[in-house]
Design an enzyme around this catalytic site. Structure first.
Site, PDB file in Angstrom:
ATOM      1  N   SER A 182       0.806  -1.216   0.000  1.00 11.89           N
ATOM      2  CA  SER A 182       0.000   0.000   0.000  1.00 11.89           C
ATOM      3  C   SER A 182       0.843   1.272   0.000  1.00 11.89           C
ATOM      4  O   SER A 182       0.311   2.368  -0.176  1.00 11.89           O
ATOM      5  CB  SER A 182      -0.940   0.007   1.209  1.00 11.89           C
ATOM      6  OG  SER A 182      -0.213   0.005   2.415  1.00 11.89           O
ATOM      7  N   LYS A 201      -6.686   4.123   8.018  1.00 13.57           N
ATOM      8  CA  LYS A 201      -5.784   5.107   7.431  1.00 13.57           C
ATOM      9  C   LYS A 201      -6.416   6.493   7.408  1.00 13.57           C
ATOM     10  O   LYS A 201      -5.738   7.507   7.626  1.00 13.57           O
ATOM     11  CB  LYS A 201      -5.387   4.661   6.029  1.00 13.57           C
ATOM     12  CG  LYS A 201      -4.549   3.385   6.014  1.00 13.57           C
ATOM     13  CD  LYS A 201      -4.301   2.877   4.599  1.00 13.57           C
ATOM     14  CE  LYS A 201      -3.491   1.583   4.626  1.00 13.57           C
ATOM     15  NZ  LYS A 201      -3.298   1.007   3.274  1.00 13.57           N
TER      16      LYS A 201
END
Length: 794
Positions: A687, A730
């Site tokens: 990611s 996140k």
């Protein structure tokens, strides 16, 4: 005793070289003219032995000062023994067993080599002995004491005594007896280092006297044990006679009463047919077993476990859905998805009475309320609550129990907890399911497969009980910080509900509803004595904690309460008002700062987002390009996947060199260094792909990156942006750090519905499909370009 390890061997002539290979001895001290077995493991030491045997070399053996540590030169005594390897045999597990024949005492004076194994300069040490009356007296006293030991020690061969008496030289006699006695390694080393024979015999006489005293005590204990056994047999014979007399007189048989009492408990326990049959069989066996037999106590303990389990005792579920909803709302703020799942279960349970309990898994960072939520669920259902921590568990028997063939066997912790609850349908929380480990004792996660499988747990068989027990009515709830360590087969049996963490506004609301009032009560304060303003709580959240949950927030509130409690105890009257302005007086200076907001934009520094066991975190990626030959250096303890992402980012930059304004051969002119701070923490995953790429391109083009833009996404060689996980965590991390924009893969747009409204309000989400879009969003203009643009405009 060491009678098998130490044997006198005849020696031919020998010469001890000035330099010897050094062999460490763990718990082994070799004396001259004695033979001692030693197991050698480790590549350098095995090589030393093999070469010494092949070349018939003499080696030096030195005992380790700390046997529990790894062999090293610093861990060896200076005085040892020069030995000849008399015999060698290879062991099946990469080791060698050797028999060492002692030659002479030596002292290590200097280490001359360390590879391929240690070698050192040695000097031969000689005994110092002058014939005297004291020496002869000590020799006779030593032989007398040793004869006592030979008589008392059953494991010591009787011929050891005559062998000792045949040794006329006092020094050799002392070495022989020191080798045979069960002395501590430190005591043996002390005798080896004692060169004065008179002093050596004096020390050894003390050791022999102590050993003889210990053996006399042991012999006395053995005698008492024999008398006890004889007395027990006599009591058994008399008791049997008493039973006959009691039957003749018509007196009550206590053993028969005990059997009837247990039989009544078996009938009242409501066991399954199989368990009832086993209990009756064991009861008949117990009735035939004498009262004094140990087997009777084992059988009685087994029957006590069987009759004490809640085979048919359970609690009635509270099927009032509005009331259950009120209880859940009273105990926990937000968490609507989990509350809905519990209320759905209650609704179906109300319609279907034989519904099996669900198996839920609460996954999320520490402090978000996973464990306390289980207690609230039990309260809303009106069930008993039991909790079992799996953290550090590595023995399968803790789940399934031990078989009754083992001494002290007990059921596993599942059955023990069910018995403690007194109910066959409690809410059973298995805490920290991600922190189990595998050992030679089995895999606890594999044992949990049966417990957490609705198709099997209706007939769970504990090894101790050895009869099925129905766990299908139990509501199992597991908790985990991360799901990666949980085996796929076990994860497949659970319905995973994710608790991602709280926003600052949610933390404020939780503190107002629960934390402040709870800490006031814990510290014997009232709302009239302490008031904490909302701004103060916000300051604690932003400046004194950095977490997804509220555990540290509650600790800081508790600190404030304790300081106010101290004032009250010192006759303070009035109300203590804690505001953002006076908060440092209670908690000290601010501990955390919002790095994204407070730092200026920089070249080569990008703001990435990641998911850790404690929630979402901001991850800064730094890149620097310096003149070189095209090398790529990756630091920061990056995993394989993350390193591959960095290489893919560099290849993308090379493919877009003309668009980025870079020379075609730029990669041959620069060395590029990519670093992710917090280098002691392992990092991995795809990611960070776009973060690595934007940081690398910024360093090459010298265009600064907007620090307030957080980003996540996987990059391909063609610059495509692929979806990633952990979007909610996140987003919370980006919001907590003060970012204003968050770049996400287009395919993650569906995950936006899980993000709280307060985060959506303060954070702009931009969805991209290609790396070119990221460059336009995140990179600032060069300062030179900006000045030129301003000049042209003027």
């Amino acid at each position: 005793m060491n009678e098998e390890a130490f044997v006198l061997e005849p020696l031919g002539s020998f010469h001890v070289p000035d330099e010897l290979a050094i062999l460490p001895g763990r718990d082994v001290v070799v004396f001259p003219l004695m033979v001692m077995p030693l197991i050698v493991v480790g590549e350098p030491w095995v090589r030393l032995v093999e070469e010494a045997v092949a070349d018939e070399r003499i080696v030096g053996v030195f005992a380790q000062m700390r046997p529990d540590e790894a062999p090293s030169l610093a861990n060896l005594n200076d005085v040892g023994c020069a030995v000849r390897i008399a015999r060698m045999a290879k062991l099946p597990e990469r080791g060698i067993q050797v028999y060492l024949q002692g030659l002479a005492r030596i002292r290590l004076t200097n280490v001359t080599a360390t590879e391929p194994y240690p070698q050192g300069a040695v000097e031969v040490l000689s005994d110092r002995a002058e014939p005297s009356a004291e020496l002869e007296a000590l020799r006779r006293s030593l032989l007398s004491g040793f004869r006592r030991i030979v008589e008392l020690a059953p494991s010591l061969p009787k011929e050891t005594g005559p062998t000792a008496e045949s040794i006329l030289e006092p020094g050799r006699l002392a070495d022989f007896i020191a080798s045979v006695l069960s002395l501590l390694t430190a005591d043996r080393q002390e005798l080896l280092e004692t060169l004065d024979v008179t002093e050596r015999l004096r020390k050894l006489v003390n050791f022999v006297g102590r050993e003889a005293e210990i053996l006399e005590i042991a012999a006395r204990i053995q005698s008492q044990m024999r008398e006890q056994v004889e007395r027990t047999q006599r009591e058994y014979y008399l008791r049997e006679q008493m039973k006959v007399i009691q039957r003749e007189l018509g007196d009550v048989d206590q053993q028969a009463n005990e059997v009837e009492e247990i039989r009544g408990k078996i009938e009242a326990a409501g066991m399954s047919a199989e368990a009832h049959k086993e209990a009756e069989r064991e009861l008949e066996r117990m009735a035939r077993t004498p009262a004094q037999s140990p087997d009777r106590a084992v059988t009685r303990a087994y029957l006590d476990w069987l009759v004490s389990l809640p085979w048919s005792q359970g609690t009635e579920d509270t099927l009032d859905i509005p009331q259950a909803s009120a209880v859940l709302d009273e105990d926990h703020y937000d968490l609507e998805r989990i509350k809905d799942r519990i209320l759905e279960y209650l609704a179906v349970r109300k319609l279907k009475h034989d519904l099996r309990g669900p198996i839920l898994c609460f996954a999320g960072p520490p402090g978000v309320g996973k464990t306390s939520l289980g207690q609230s669920i039990a309260r809303s259902l009106g069930r008993k609550f039991v909790k079992m921590s799996l953290g550090g568990m590595r023995d399968e028997a803790e789940i399934r129990g031990h078989r009754r063939t083992y001494i002290g066997a007990m059921p596993g912790r599942i059955i023990q907890a069910i018995r403690r609850s007194g109910s066959n349908n409690p809410v059973f929380m298995l805490d920290e399911v991600d922190k189990m480990s595998i050992s030679f004792q089995g895999d606890p996660a594999a044992a949990l497969l049966e417990v957490l499988d609705p198709a099997q747990n209706f007939a769970f068989v504990d090894h101790y009980l050895n009869v099925p027990f129905d766990l299908s009515r139990v509501m199992f709830i597991t908790t985990a910080n991360i799901l990666d360590p949980v085996p796929p087969a076990l994860r497949d049996r659970m319905e995973v509900l994710t608790l991602s963490g709280y926003t600052d506004e949610e933390k404020l609301e939780i503190s107002k509803r629960y934390l402040v009032s709870r800490q006031l009560q814990e510290n014997a304060l009232t709302a009239e004595q302490l008031t904490i303003t909302d701004e103060a709580v916000r300051s604690i959240i932003g400046g004194y904690t950095w977490e997804s949950g509220v555990r540290n927030l509650e600790r800081e509130i508790a600190t404030i309460c304790r300081k106010v409690a101290r004032k009250v105890a010192e006759d303070f009257h009035g109300t203590a008002v804690v505001s953002a302005a006076n908060l440092p007086q209670y908690l000290g200076p601010r501990r955390f700062r919002h790095e994204v907001v407070e730092e200026a934009d920089e070249v080569g520094v990008a703001t990435g987002l990641s998911v850790t066991p404690v929630g979402g975190e901001v991850l800064f990626v730094e890149a620097s390009a310096v003149p070189g030959r095209g090398g790529l250096t990756l630091t920061g303890l990056l995993g394989d996947v993350m390193q591959e992402s960095a290489r893919a980012a560099l290849t993308y930059a090379r493919s877009r060199a003309d668009v980025l304004g870079l020379p075609e051969n730029f990669y041959q002119q620069y060395d590029i260094h990519v670093h992710v701070p917090a280098g002691a923490i392992p990092k991995d995953g795809p990611s960070a792909g776009i973060t690595l790429a934007i940081s690398l391109i910024s360093a090459l083009t010298q265009r600064p990156i907007n620090k307030k833009v957080g980003m996540t996404g996987e990059i391909t060689l063609r610059g495509k942006i692929l979806p990633v996980g952990g979007i909610k965590e996140k987003a919370l991390a980006a919001h907590r750090a003060g970012a204003k924009t968050m770049i996400l893969p287009r395919e993650n747009e569906k995950d936006l519905e899980d993000i709280p409204g307060t985060v959506k309000k303060h954070l702009k989400f931009v969805f991209v499909q290609h790396m070119d879009e990221v460059l336009a969003l995140a990179l600032r203009k060069r300062k030179v370009e900006e000045k030129a643009k301003l000049a042209a405009a003027s």
